[in-house]
Motif scaffolding. Structure first.
Motif, PDB file in Angstrom:
ATOM      1  N   SER A 288     -74.433  20.280 -19.268  1.00 53.91           N
ATOM      2  CA  SER A 288     -75.166  20.943 -20.351  1.00 53.91           C
ATOM      3  C   SER A 288     -75.547  22.379 -20.018  1.00 53.91           C
ATOM      4  N   VAL A 289     -75.509  22.758 -18.759  1.00 56.72           N
ATOM      5  CA  VAL A 289     -75.873  24.127 -18.371  1.00 56.72           C
ATOM      6  C   VAL A 289     -74.687  24.908 -17.810  1.00 56.72           C
ATOM      7  N   LEU A 290     -73.510  24.316 -17.840  1.00 57.33           N
ATOM      8  CA  LEU A 290     -72.327  24.925 -17.244  1.00 57.33           C
ATOM      9  C   LEU A 290     -72.060  26.311 -17.823  1.00 57.33           C
ATOM     10  N   GLN A 343     -74.791  33.601 -22.953  1.00 57.32           N
ATOM     11  CA  GLN A 343     -73.909  32.430 -22.946  1.00 57.32           C
ATOM     12  C   GLN A 343     -74.694  31.138 -22.997  1.00 57.32           C
ATOM     13  N   GLU A 344     -74.290  30.232 -23.877  1.00 52.03           N
ATOM     14  CA  GLU A 344     -74.815  28.873 -23.878  1.00 52.03           C
ATOM     15  C   GLU A 344     -73.973  28.041 -22.915  1.00 52.03           C
ATOM     16  N   GLY A 345     -74.393  26.796 -22.684  1.00 51.95           N
ATOM     17  CA  GLY A 345     -73.617  25.916 -21.832  1.00 51.95           C
ATOM     18  C   GLY A 345     -72.291  25.541 -22.468  1.00 51.95           C
ATOM     19  N   LEU A 346     -71.336  25.134 -21.623  1.00 53.25           N
ATOM     20  CA  LEU A 346     -70.011  24.738 -22.088  1.00 53.25           C
ATOM     21  C   LEU A 346     -69.914  23.229 -22.147  1.00 53.25           C
ATOM     22  N   ALA A 347     -69.353  22.709 -23.221  1.00 49.34           N
ATOM     23  CA  ALA A 347     -69.131  21.273 -23.306  1.00 49.34           C
ATOM     24  C   ALA A 347     -67.931  21.010 -24.217  1.00 49.34           C
ATOM     25  N   PRO A 348     -66.983  20.188 -23.888  1.00 52.56           N
ATOM     26  CA  PRO A 348     -66.930  19.446 -22.619  1.00 52.56           C
ATOM     27  C   PRO A 348     -66.469  20.349 -21.491  1.00 52.56           C
TER      28      PRO A 348
END
Length: 348
Positions: A288-290, A343-348
């Motif tokens: 969630s924080v990637l 930047q927001e987190g990356l998912a997936p």
């Protein structure tokens, strides 16, 4: 006025992450990238994902090359930053992502490192709540020297400081077990980091109180409480490229309940953009924080053992290194704290 940036150690993971985040910063321009073994090569050959600096040629890490910049990021191994930094102009903003200037006590440095103590710089963890109730960001304003925290200390100190500052947690018996992605070990080739060795397997390292981040975590707790801390810290290597999940526990003071704990954390981080207490029952994940400058926290109270459990998730290269460095740079320069960190987190 656009600020000129130099990044030393630009071809490593930490230096590369600084460059990635700076690519969307509206007030800076990266003019100089330096390294050692890759000097003379084009950045596009070494880091093709960094299109913004692809045409820059890697230069040798010299004081002359770095002195051209308004801001210098040092992403060098411990023991290497201090010598370079000591020769840079006092007017240059120098941000050390290595360990050389993190510790405020020479005895701690001597116990865990094999080079000469270089002194202490303002610590680049803006959200750290201190014993007097102020935040560390106040000590970063207008400074020209910043020591970026280690990645494990970033997660661990953020997890523990509010409870310690409020007098709800006992600093004398803190236990931390944390998992990190393999990028935390750097880019140098090492057999235990080969995909066939690391993927699909977890392993501990630095066991028995010998990891170099231990005194830094104890220092952060001491700043939050004005009491000496005793930390048992065990890092583990997780089969993922990025991320840290730190599980931190400490005894609670007599009579302390979960509501008091949650109130202390909400009070400390409720207005922070990059440190978030998740809703009750939702636990942090590294996914969630990637890629972001965010830290996610959650806590619980083990009534049987009377220990609080606080879990924190960060991206070790972003919030744990480059994101914290750029956030601190913005504060020191009087810029909006979130520039370059959208930047927001990356998912997936």
């Amino acid at each position: 006025m656009t600020l000129s940036i130099a990044v030393s150690g630009a071809t490593g993971y930490a230096g590369g992450e600084v460059l990635r985040l700076l690519a969307i910063h509206p007030e800076v321009r990266v003019d100089t990238v330096t390294a050692h073994s890759s000097a003379g090569m084009r950045m596009g050959q070494l880091a093709p994902h960094l299109a913004s600096v692809a045409e820059l040629t890697v230069e040798e890490t010299t004081v002359e090359n770095l002195s051209r910049a308004d801001v210098v990021f040092l992403a060098l191994p411990h023991g290497a930053s201090a010598e370079v930094a000591a020769q840079l102009p006092e007017s240059t903003l120098v941000i050390d992502a290595g360990a050389d200037h993190r510790l405020d006590q020479s005895r701690d440095w001597s116990r865990f490192y094999d080079t000469e103590y270089a002194g202490h710089w303002p610590y680049g963890l803006p959200e750290l709540i201190l014993a007097d109730g102020t935040k560390q960001r106040e000590r970063l304003r207008n400074t020209r020297r910043i020591a970026v925290p280690g990645c494990y200390p970033t997660a661990s100190i953020l997890a523990l400081a509010p409870g310690m500052q409020a007098g709800l947690l006992d600093p004398e018996d803190v236990v931390i077990v944390a998992a990190s992605g393999t990028s935390g070990a750097g880019k140098a080739l090492k057999p235990h980091l080969l995909a066939s060795e690391a993927m699909g397997s977890m392993s501990p390292y630095g066991v028995g109180g010998v990891h170099r981040h231990t005194p830094e975590i104890e220092q952060g707790i001491r700043w939050a409480t004005e009491r000496e801390a005793q930390v048992s810290f065990t890092p583990t290597l997780a089969p993922m490229p990025r991320g840290i999940l730190a599980t931190c526990t400490a005894h609670v003071a007599p009579g302390v309940g979960i509501e008091e704990l949650r109130e202390a954390y909400e009070g400390a981080y409720g207005q922070e953009r990059y440190v978030r207490m998740l809703p009750e029952g939702q636990w942090p994940t590294t996914q969630s924080v990637l890629g972001s400058n965010h830290a996610h926290l959650q806590l619980a109270l083990d009534q049987r053992s009377r220990r609080a459990i606080i879990t924190a998730a960060i991206d070790n290269l972003a919030k744990g290194t480059a994101g914290g460095a750029i956030q601190s740079m913005n504060i020191a320069l009087g810029l909006p704290e979130d520039l370059g960190l959208a930047q927001e987190g990356l998912a997936p």
